[in-house]
Design an enzyme around this catalytic site. Structure first.
Site, mmCIF file in Angstrom:
data_model
loop_
_atom_site.group_PDB
_atom_site.id
_atom_site.type_symbol
_atom_site.label_atom_id
_atom_site.label_comp_id
_atom_site.label_asym_id
_atom_site.label_seq_id
_atom_site.Cartn_x
_atom_site.Cartn_y
_atom_site.Cartn_z
ATOM 1 N N SER A 174 5.983 -16.837 -8.859
ATOM 2 C CA SER A 174 6.065 -14.998 -8.659
ATOM 3 C C SER A 174 5.661 -14.632 -7.166
ATOM 4 O O SER A 174 5.029 -15.852 -6.381
ATOM 5 C CB SER A 174 5.015 -14.593 -9.651
ATOM 6 O OG SER A 174 3.777 -14.964 -9.361
ATOM 7 N N ASP A 175 5.786 -13.728 -6.969
ATOM 8 C CA ASP A 175 5.242 -13.030 -5.712
ATOM 9 C C ASP A 175 3.828 -12.754 -5.899
ATOM 10 O O ASP A 175 3.422 -12.638 -7.155
ATOM 11 C CB ASP A 175 6.076 -11.974 -5.201
ATOM 12 C CG ASP A 175 5.866 -11.799 -3.552
ATOM 13 O OD1 ASP A 175 4.811 -12.531 -3.223
ATOM 14 O OD2 ASP A 175 6.403 -11.339 -2.635
ATOM 15 N N TRP A 176 3.072 -12.478 -5.041
ATOM 16 C CA TRP A 176 1.606 -12.128 -5.061
ATOM 17 C C TRP A 176 1.334 -10.976 -6.037
ATOM 18 O O TRP A 176 1.783 -9.973 -5.867
ATOM 19 C CB TRP A 176 1.108 -11.782 -3.689
ATOM 20 C CG TRP A 176 -0.286 -11.362 -3.489
ATOM 21 C CD1 TRP A 176 -0.971 -10.242 -4.083
ATOM 22 C CD2 TRP A 176 -1.130 -12.285 -2.839
ATOM 23 N NE1 TRP A 176 -2.323 -10.220 -3.540
ATOM 24 C CE2 TRP A 176 -2.367 -11.464 -2.762
ATOM 25 C CE3 TRP A 176 -1.302 -13.574 -2.047
ATOM 26 C CZ2 TRP A 176 -3.679 -11.944 -2.381
ATOM 27 C CZ3 TRP A 176 -2.400 -13.943 -1.455
ATOM 28 C CH2 TRP A 176 -3.757 -13.263 -1.649
ATOM 29 N N SER A 228 2.823 -10.194 -8.555
ATOM 30 C CA SER A 228 4.022 -9.573 -9.186
ATOM 31 C C SER A 228 3.890 -9.753 -10.630
ATOM 32 O O SER A 228 4.897 -8.846 -11.452
ATOM 33 C CB SER A 228 5.156 -9.989 -8.548
ATOM 34 O OG SER A 228 5.599 -11.254 -8.736
#
Ligand code: BGC
Length: 772
Positions: A297-299, A301
């Site tokens: 995932s992104d930070w 997210s």
């Protein structure tokens, strides 16, 4: 009908003259009940190793592998405890090689299953040695240059124990207001795809188990570059046609080049957050493209799925992210907090967890971490900012510069000048000319412009008169302020500011030639650094105008991560050289370029607007009504760009012959060679980038007026002539039609243009016939 149900009709069919390609085809989104991911089951040695390990793991240990801790998050201080309990699979932002080594020893020697950790970092354009930003690498129009930069970056990062980078960013960006345009390859899917593949090759080398290789992570899947209004993190609404033909191809190219991991994006894509978007993360990525790597995932997210108004809370967010196809959660802790219970409640299938862990362990296996987990401390001593790193960074910075204007051949500068004025807020800055995402760098390693010029002029009689003239005043703090604090202005009163401004103009009057180094500070482009205007920040434009008003020759050197509004300069400043954010060796590279030791040969990877009101502006648009005058779309200004995509000059000149093809017609699925003679008609050795554009005259859907389908950068000596051959594979002419809702190469007549920018005029036609 929703985009998902519309896509349900997409099937690989063969009808009439339309021959389908094995490119991504969206399919109907699977229901939340059908959660077990169907991944291909090739039984390699690594698979068997991972399965044996998986069989020994508790559910909690599996979920631990699916969790990444950022050093600068609240979990950072608990790292030892998490490792010992098997509650972490990866770390982000740990940079100290000794600490990486210590943590790795802890994991391998003291955790129950001895599973090594994977240390990740944003090695975006270099680690300790900073290379030009990715937009600049794309401006080289030379995939080998991008590959080389990322190979060198991989060598440095791996030497401190970092084996995972969150790069390349392959988001197509057509809006320069978006700060992250600097991290990608610009507006074009073909150039973007070639740059994506090259960077993957650079990071991952010929094999991931090479200790100098790092795992690439293609990001941000998908559509982040189309954030509304260029506002970072805002939703993206992208038609299926644009998604398939423009935004997804660089991701697909990177996956085909072997990228081992991919990052889900922050924003909503057509109403569904990318991190909870099963159609994207499963149907397209896993099923259609056959991706077997790791999805991170992104930070934060994952918990953000609640902010989106998508998940009902953090548990639901974790469940929906993992069921959509996220294998590892970056920074936040919803997986660790909720997934075990969710499995017990049957909200997540055990097989879903196993699949996620399998991809994580397999990545570690391929990197050789089970065999060689520790940090090669002696290698980092030799690698970090080594002479080889520096000389490569310098050479690459000279290959990425784009010469935008050069009236009366003002550049290269003569070597017998009496004095040169060096003016501008960026002349002595070290962090600014590295650009954003230089988090592993030490600013003091950077050669400033002033230093580079001083060094270059040391043995000459030329005097360097340097002063800033103006300072860049930042409006707001940057997200990287803790590492690179924005400098505080030193000129605090209006009188002091005016005195400095006047002093700069006095120096311009005294000098034979002046260089104005203007642009954006490091933190003015990149993440959370979008803008609503594209002007030179602060009083830089005024300074430039005052300098030009002296009547003295002025060279504008632009430092930037996005096209800036230089419309006035494009008419009044005789020479403009765009060096982007050149990195650690900026000063030396700029000196070489200005004095002709290196000859600019880069080309714009993005259309350069005249004003912010024109954006988004890109060359690959469709023609519609009143086609003869597309540049009069606005009554209050031109609709034409300031500089077209693909544009860039040299210190020499080139002439092109006529374009020829190896055949006038080609069956769908075949390929033709496109030839053109290029000659260096000037007096110095220089580079030209030959570009091939195509246009499909008619078909099941309207096609862009031009599309890049081939390019080659060549070097020619004065007088030298070369026949450049560009292979045009008809598979490149295939597209996803919103009418037929599938990929096809459609038979018909195509225009071809070959030239040195997207206004290329050498023309030929090609008929594509149905496959025999
Ligand atoms: C960015 C990613 C980056 C991550 C870790 C996020 O805010 O969107 O591109 O890889 O942080 O630094």
């Amino acid at each position: 009908m929703s985009r998902f149900s519309l896509s349900a009709g997409s099937r690989r069919l063969l009808t009439g003259a339309l021959v389908l390609l094995s490119l991504a085809l969206p399919r109907v989104g699977s229901s939340q009940d059908e959660v077990a991911r169907q991944r291909p089951t090739a039984r390699s040695e690594g698979d068997r190793f991972v399965d044996t390990l998986l069989a020994k793991m508790t559910l909690e240990e599996k979920i631990g592998q699916m969790s990444q801790i950022a050093l600068n998050s609240p979990e950072g201080p608990k790292r030892d405890e998490r490792i010992l309990k098997g509650e972490v699979g990866s770390f982000l932002f740990v940079r100290d090689p000794k600490e990486i080594d210590r943590l790795q020893h802890l994991a391998v020697e003291k955790s129950r299953l001895h599973i090594p950790l994977l240390f990740g970092f944003d090695v975006v354009h270099g680690y300790r040695t900073v290379y030009p930003v990715p937009l600049a690498l794309a401006a080289s129009w030379d995939p080998a240059t991008a590959e080389r930069a990322q190979r060198m970056a991989a060598r440095e990062a791996s030497s401190v124990g970092i084996r995972w980078t969150f790069a390349p960013m392959v988001d197509i960006a057509r809006d320069p207001r978006w700060g992250r345009i600097m991290e990608g390859a610009g507006e074009d899917p073909f150039l973007g795809s070639r740059m994506a593949e090259a960077q993957v090759r650079g990071f991952q080398g010929s094999t991931l188990s090479d200790p100098g290789s790092i795992l690439a992570c293609v990001k941000h899947f998908a559509g982040y570059g189309a954030a509304a209004g260029g506002r970072d993190y805002d939703s993206s609404d992208i038609s299926d046609e644009q998604l398939q033909n423009v935004y997804l191809p660089p991701f697909h190219a990177a996956i085909n080049a072997g990228a081992g991991s991919i990052m889900s994006a922050y924003m909503d894509l057509n109403g569904v957050p990318a991190t909870g978007n099963r159609w994207l993360l499963h149907d397209v990525l896993r099923k259609d493209w056959g991706f077997q790597g790791l999805v991170v995932s992104d930070w934060d997210s994952v918990p953000s799925l609640t902010t989106h108004g998508f998940a009902s809370g953090p548990e639901d967010a974790a469940v929906r992210a993992v069921n959509a196809g996220v294998d590892m959660e970056m920074t936040s802790t919803t997986f660790r907090t909720y997934l075990a219970d969710a499995v017990k409640k049957k909200l997540v299938a055990q097989s879903t967890i196993d699949d996620a862990v399998r991809s994580i362990l397999l990545a570690k296996y391929k990197l050789g971490l089970f065999k060689n987990p520790y940090v090669p401390l002696e290698r980092s001593q030799k690698e970090l900012v080594s002479d080889e790193q520096r000389s490569t960074a310098r050479a690459i910075a000279t290959r990425t510069a784009v010469l935008l204007r050069n009236q009366n051949s003002l550049l290269p500068l003569k070597k017998d000048l009496h004095s040169i004025a060096l003016i501008g807020p960026l002349i002595d800055s070290q962090p600014d000319i590295m650009g954003s995402w230089s988090l592993g760098a030490h600013p003091q390693d950077t050669v400033t412009v002033e230093e580079g010029l001083k060094r270059y002029l040391a043995s000459s009689g030329t005097k360097l008169l340097a002063t800033k003239g103006v300072e860049i005043e930042r409006q707001q703090p940057s997200i990287f302020d803790d590492q690179f604090p924005s400098p505080k202005p030193t000129l605090t009163t209006d009188e002091a500011k005016q005195a400095e401004f006047n002093h700069a103009i006095d120096l311009v009057k005294q000098a034979d030639v002046s260089m104005l180094i203007l642009g954006e500070a490091q933190t003015m482009s990149g993440e959370r650094a979008s803008r609503s205007s594209l002007t030179l920040p602060g009083r830089q434009e005024q300074l430039l105008e005052a300098a030009v008003a002296t009547g003295k020759p002025i060279v504008l050197v632009l430092v930037n991560g996005r096209p800036l509004n230089i419309t006035w300069a494009s008419e009044h400043v005789p020479a403009i050289l765009d060096v982007w954010y050149p990195g650690t060796e900026a000063g030396d590279a700029i000196a070489e370029l200005l004095f002709g030791e290196a000859v600019p040969g880069g080309k714009l990877p993005v259309t350069w607007p005249r004003s912010v009101g024109q954006v988004p502006i890109y060359y690959g648009r469709n023609l519609t009504q009143i086609p003869n005058d597309p540049d009069t779309r606005y009554w209050d200004g031109s609709g034409a760009p300031l500089y077209p995509f693909g544009y860039g000059m040299s210190y020499t000149t080139f002439s092109l012959g006529v374009v020829e093809t190896s055949a006038k017609s080609v069956p769908s699925g075949g390929s033709v060679d496109v030839f053109i003679d290029v000659q260096n008609t000037g007096t110095v050795t220089g580079d030209e980038v030959v570009q091939l554009y195509t246009h499909q005259r008619s078909g099941s859907a309207s096609r862009p007026v031009r599309e890049l389908k081939g390019f080659r950068r060549i070097t020619l000596k004065p007088g030298e002539r070369q026949t450049v051959t560009l292979k045009l594979d008809t598979r490149e002419l295939g597209f996803w039609s919103s009418q037929t809702r599938r990929w096809a190469i459609e038979a018909g007549v195509f225009d071809l243009w070959v030239g040195t920018d997207s206004n290329a005029t050498q023309h030929a036609t090609l008929e594509v016939t149905p496959q025999r």
